[in-house]
Design an enzyme around this catalytic site. Structure first.
Site, PDB file in Angstrom:
ATOM      1  N   GLU A 204       0.892  -1.168   0.000  1.00 64.15           N
ATOM      2  CA  GLU A 204       0.000   0.000   0.000  1.00 64.15           C
ATOM      3  C   GLU A 204       0.920   1.204   0.000  1.00 64.15           C
ATOM      4  OE1 GLU A 204      -1.649   3.076   0.454  1.00 64.15           O
ATOM      5  OE2 GLU A 204      -1.838   2.691   2.596  1.00 64.15           O
ATOM      6  N   CYS A 238      -1.883   9.016   2.349  1.00 62.90           N
ATOM      7  CA  CYS A 238      -1.796   8.540   0.972  1.00 62.90           C
ATOM      8  C   CYS A 238      -3.127   8.712   0.246  1.00 62.90           C
ATOM      9  CB  CYS A 238      -1.347   7.080   0.929  1.00 62.90           C
ATOM     10  SG  CYS A 238      -2.400   5.956   1.868  1.00 62.90           S
TER      11      CYS A 238
END
Length: 428
Positions: A204, A238
């Protein structure tokens, strides 16, 4: 390190034989400890990486919700699946792999660990976590939390080692898989090492999410959501919205409303419950953000508000006149900077949204939901949110494509990333 791996392997030998009901009981006890000490854990988060205390409390509470979700659903997710074939019996089972390594970031120091560790442990694995070096107290507290929750020693271990030692851990034969949340460079290095030893990896990585506002959108709702989508955690996320694509006919009204909304944010001491924007986690992060903005301004962008750094604090910033060649469009900006562009047609907006190396998520604000649903396949993303900011939810799979990584966390998909999907066929 070898001693810790031996401890993990010994713990796995016991843990994999426990019933799921027993594992769930442990997680429920852990959740009770988490809730009881929520202010203590939240304070650690704020002190180590600067997040406003109210957001740190929300992070701890979200970890509790994740525990509740998996305790309620793990049994259904891990039940053997019967498949009708010509055989007398055929089914699929989901069995643990062993010792799983997690390499975790600092921006959500509890949440990122929990969303990796809880489903992985409930599946029967044990975990070793190498946490970010700038959140050592959070890292140690999570390990202590598992022990206080009465987990056997070795089911969860905190690895106190430097990043250059991660490759050696991945290479160890007792490490069966690795999950990393972090930068593109870190993800590439971990993927290469895992691939070398033929081990499963989940990555991720970064994101540069687009936030698209169409001319028929509820503008007040879009602006209010845009504030949180970009400024939460001082933009250090993010999945934060970073590139704001606004339809030309509502561009100026959006800019004015957004500027006004940002001017009302309370900046200051992150331990103050009124504070909404605190400092960035490290000075180098603030300096990098400042560099990206200055380079973009030199290329023609205009600072509408903000654009000033003082030590680790960076003012909430709006840039207009942004083009795809600028750093604030091409690169991930990890801080409270919103890059605004205008578009004429939805097709143009989709093309701009896709003009990124990242593919984590996109938000679209419009009242024509039926039309947008028909075009969801055109977005090169791991998630599409209509009239809402992109956010993680324990009930929904989370992850990206392109340079945002691969694999999924959360939901049923996340629980099954680190299991052996075993086919069983029986003939009489």
């Amino acid at each position: 390190m070898q001693t810790k791996i031996n401890t993990a392997q010994e713990a796995y030998g016991y843990w994999k034989t426990t019933t799921l009901a027993t594992r769930i009981e442990h997680v429920q006890r852990l959740k009770e400890v988490l809730h009881r000490n929520r202010l203590h854990y939240a304070t650690l988060i704020t002190q180590e990486m600067g997040k406003p205390i109210t957001q740190s409390l929300a992070e701890v509470d979200k970890c509790g919700l994740l525990c509740d979700y998996y305790c309620a659903n793990a049994d259904a997710f891990l039940k053997p699946k019967t498949i009708k074939t010509e055989a007398y019996e055929s089914f699929v089972t989901y069995e643990p792999l062993g010792v799983i390594l997690g390499v975790m970031p600092w921006n959500f120091p509890f949440w990122q660990v929990f969303r990796f560790a809880i489903p992985t442990i409930l599946a029967g694995n044990v975990v070793m976590v190498k946490h970010a070096s700038n959140v050592p107290q959070s890292a140690a507290s999570i390990e202590a939390l598992f022990l206080e929750g009465d987990f056997p020693i070795g089911v969860y271990q905190n690895l106190r080692l430097s990043s250059d030692k991660i490759a050696d851990v991945i290479a160890h034969p007792e490490i069966k898989a690795v999950s990393l949340t972090g930068s593109e460079a870190a993800g590439s290095a971990v993927a290469a090492q895992a691939g070398k030893y033929l081990k499963k990896s989940v990555l991720e990585l970064g994101g540069s999410n687009a936030f698209i506002v169409c001319k028929d959108a509820d503008l007040d709702k879009a602006v209010a959501t845009a504030v949180n989508a970009r400024m939460q955690n001082a933009g250090q996320s993010c999945i934060a919205a970073k590139r704001f694509l606004i339809q030309e006919t509502v561009f100026e009204p959006f800019v004015e409303k957004y500027k006004t909304a940002l001017s009302k944010l309370v900046c200051g001491d992150p331990m103050n419950t009124a504070t909404q924007i605190g400092p960035l986690a490290r000075i180098d992060l603030a300096e990098e953000l400042e560099k990206q903005v200055k380079q973009s301004v030199a290329m023609g962008a205009t600072v509408v508000c903000g654009g000033i750094r003082k030590d680790t604090f960076y003012e909430p910033t709006i840039l207009t006149g942004v083009t795809p060649e600028m750093p604030v469009f091409r690169e991930e900006t990890f801080g409270p900077v919103a890059a605004l562009l205008s578009f004429n047609t939805l097709s143009e907006a989709i093309a701009l949204s896709n003009q990124s190396d990242f593919g984590l998520g996109v938000s679209v604000f419009t009242q024509d939901i039926n039309h947008l649903k028909k075009r969801i396949g055109e977005f090169h993303e791991g998630a599409v949110f209509l009239n809402e900011m992109v956010k993680s939810d324990p009930r929904l799979p989370f992850g990206g494509i392109k340079k945002s990584g691969y694999g999924r966390e959360l939901a049923e998909e996340g629980l099954k990333e680190f299991v052996n999907v075993k086919t069983v066929v029986i003939h009489k």
